[in-house]
Design an enzyme around this catalytic site. Structure first.
Site, mmCIF file in Angstrom:
data_model
loop_
_atom_site.group_PDB
_atom_site.id
_atom_site.type_symbol
_atom_site.label_atom_id
_atom_site.label_comp_id
_atom_site.label_asym_id
_atom_site.label_seq_id
_atom_site.Cartn_x
_atom_site.Cartn_y
_atom_site.Cartn_z
ATOM 1 N N SER A 1 -46.751 -72.489 73.284
ATOM 2 C CA SER A 1 -47.108 -71.556 72.156
ATOM 3 C C SER A 1 -47.567 -70.615 73.090
ATOM 4 C CB SER A 1 -48.031 -72.264 71.382
ATOM 5 O OG SER A 1 -49.309 -72.938 72.635
ATOM 6 N N HIS B 1 -43.821 -76.843 68.506
ATOM 7 C CA HIS B 1 -43.330 -75.582 67.646
ATOM 8 C C HIS B 1 -41.543 -75.370 68.061
ATOM 9 C CE1 HIS B 1 -47.281 -73.576 67.923
ATOM 10 N NE2 HIS B 1 -47.213 -74.100 68.634
ATOM 11 N N LYS C 1 -46.664 -77.833 61.061
ATOM 12 C CA LYS C 1 -45.706 -76.169 61.530
ATOM 13 C C LYS C 1 -44.609 -75.677 60.148
ATOM 14 C CE LYS C 1 -48.449 -76.012 64.991
ATOM 15 N NZ LYS C 1 -48.775 -76.854 66.577
HETATM 16 C C1 PLP Z 1 -49.654 -77.709 67.302
HETATM 17 C C2 PLP Z 1 -49.188 -78.781 67.791
HETATM 18 C C3 PLP Z 1 -50.419 -80.021 67.854
HETATM 19 C C4 PLP Z 1 -50.180 -80.376 67.149
HETATM 20 O O1 PLP Z 1 -50.494 -80.736 65.850
HETATM 21 P P1 PLP Z 1 -50.839 -81.460 64.710
HETATM 22 O O2 PLP Z 1 -50.546 -81.732 63.634
HETATM 23 O O3 PLP Z 1 -52.128 -79.639 63.819
HETATM 24 O O4 PLP Z 1 -52.251 -82.710 65.450
HETATM 25 C C5 PLP Z 1 -49.646 -81.118 69.130
HETATM 26 N N1 PLP Z 1 -48.657 -80.113 70.453
HETATM 27 C C6 PLP Z 1 -48.327 -79.282 69.720
HETATM 28 C C7 PLP Z 1 -47.602 -79.062 71.285
HETATM 29 C C8 PLP Z 1 -48.717 -78.047 68.989
HETATM 30 O O5 PLP Z 1 -48.513 -77.455 68.897
#
Ligand code: PLP
Length: 396
Positions: free
Chosen positions: A183, A211, A242
């Site tokens: 990220s 992502h 996301k």
């Molecule tokens: C955002 C993210 C998470 C967490 O996801 P949520 O559903 O918001 O708990 C886990 N792993 C990665 C790589 C992320 O970017």
């Protein structure tokens, strides 16, 4: 009683503030979208949401959520295995498996829970987890909750991964765990090479697609599509928070027996409430929409390519990206904060990241593109970057 720890907590908070690491939250008074309204009434173009497909405020999903709310109620007041499984939960699990080309799916309240509950039920003291050094906090926590031996390799470094795999050969089972897209840099894990090494050294592969799903690959089916390895990854975790609508909800999808065992033993699944119906029906609609049309992925890919091209031409130093995360390198921590502040004054909302979130002297502004952005939004962003970049002496 509280007095003693209160003073201690105040001191700790003051330290966070002194180190410039105190996180304040900007308050938004509109839905999430390409343009958002801040609490002071100002409007800004948003380049820091994970709203990759522009679905957070999509009328179709809002309608689907309304329907779910009306037809199946507010929530289940139960975990899945007692009385928390509705027909729609099973439908969404099937849709996710179809999208990724996997055998079965298990839903969680969030991907943080999916990652927290994926290792411990499957691996024990005799086994090994080989983890990328830049993996998400939730993978790190999931690994900590598991008794397996831990190995770490430098980010996306296949020479180092091979070394760790060799060192882990004496264990019963091995699993390589990686983010699909990292990220802070926007780089994609070299999944084709990871799968080849897994084959060579008899290891399983787990990838977190938070992502990357919906984003990378021609039809957004994630890193397994991008690297042409569909069906070869054993465990995929992901989020509905996301690209897939932006509400909340996580999942693990993969081999049948793995998912079956997680339903029996995964603690965040067994001991936490079912996803609310509105979230589930919106999720189902989301996967139907991207099954039927590729327009959002195409828009996202076009937007990302345009932004990268324009910013590179303007003279900015961008990390090479295959995702929709674009790191504009400024190197200096203070500069990254001043730059982001000035961009906000120009109506562009981005965040500057610096140590310890990224390595020392690697401060940057992270830009996240969305299918919701139109050409005017992107042109305004580039123009603002050029204006502020010139003012601050970044562009010469
Ligand atoms: C955002 C993210 C998470 C967490 O996801 P949520 O559903 O918001 O708990 C886990 N792993 C990665 C790589 C992320 O970017």
């Amino acid at each position: 009683m509280y007095g003693k720890i209160k003073a201690h907590l105040q001191k700790e908070l003051a330290e966070i503030q002194q180190n410039g690491l105190y996180k304040s939250e900007r308050i938004i008074s509109s839905p999430q979208n390409a343009v958002i309204t801040l609490s002071d009434g100002s409007e800004v173009i948003n380049f820091c949401a994970n709203n990759y497909l522009g679905m957070s405020d999509h009328p179709e999903l809002i309608k689907a959520a309304h329907d779910g709310l009306a037809q199946r109620g507010l929530g289940m007041s139960s975990v899945r295995f007692i009385c928390g499984t509705q027909d729609i939960h099973k439908t969404l699990e099937r849709k996710i498996a179809e999208f990724f080309g996997t055998e079965d799916t298990i839903l969680y309240a969030a991907c943080f829970d999916a990652n927290g509950g994926v290792f411990e039920p499957l691996f024990g003291e005799e086994d090994a987890i080989i983890s990328d050094s830049l993996n998400h906090a939730s993978i790190i926590d999931g690994v900590r909750l598991c008794k397996a031996a831990r190995y770490r390799y430098a980010n996306a470094d296949m020479t180092d991964l091979e070394k760790q795999l060799q060192a882990a050969q004496h264990h019963r089972f091995r699993i390589i765990a990686t983010d699909g897209v990292f990220s802070m840099d926007g780089n994609v894990a070299p999944m084709d090479k990871i799968v080849a090494l897994a084959e060579k050294y008899d290891a399983l592969v787990m990838v977190d697609e938070c992502h990357s799903a919906g984003v990378v690959g021609q039809s957004g089916r994630g890193v397994t599509e991008l690297h042409n390895i569909r069906g070869q990854v054993d465990i995929i975790t992901g989020t509905l928070g996301k690209a897939f609508g932006g509400a909340v909800g996580g999942f693990t999808t993969g081999r049948k027996e793995i998912i079956d065992l997680l339903r029996q033993r995964s603690r965040p699944y067994l001991f936490s409430n079912s996803l609310p119906p509105a979230v589930v029906t919106a999720g189902i609609r989301m996967f139907e929409m991207i099954e039927q049309s590729n327009e959002w992925q195409e828009q996202l890919h076009q937007n990302t390519a345009y932004f990268v091209e324009q910013m590179t031409q303007a003279g900015f130093d961008l990390k090479s990206t295959k995702s929709s995360i674009c790191a504009v390198m400024l190197y200096d921590a203070k500069l990254s904060q001043t730059f982001a502040k000035k961009l906000l004054e120009e109506g562009i909302y981005v965040i500057g990241f610096f140590y310890p979130v990224v390595p020392k002297d690697q401060a940057r502004i992270r830009v996240q593109l969305s299918a919701a952005h139109n050409r005017v939004h992107l042109e305004k962003a580039v123009a603002a970057f050029v204006k502020v970049g010139t003012e601050l002496g970044v562009l010469i």
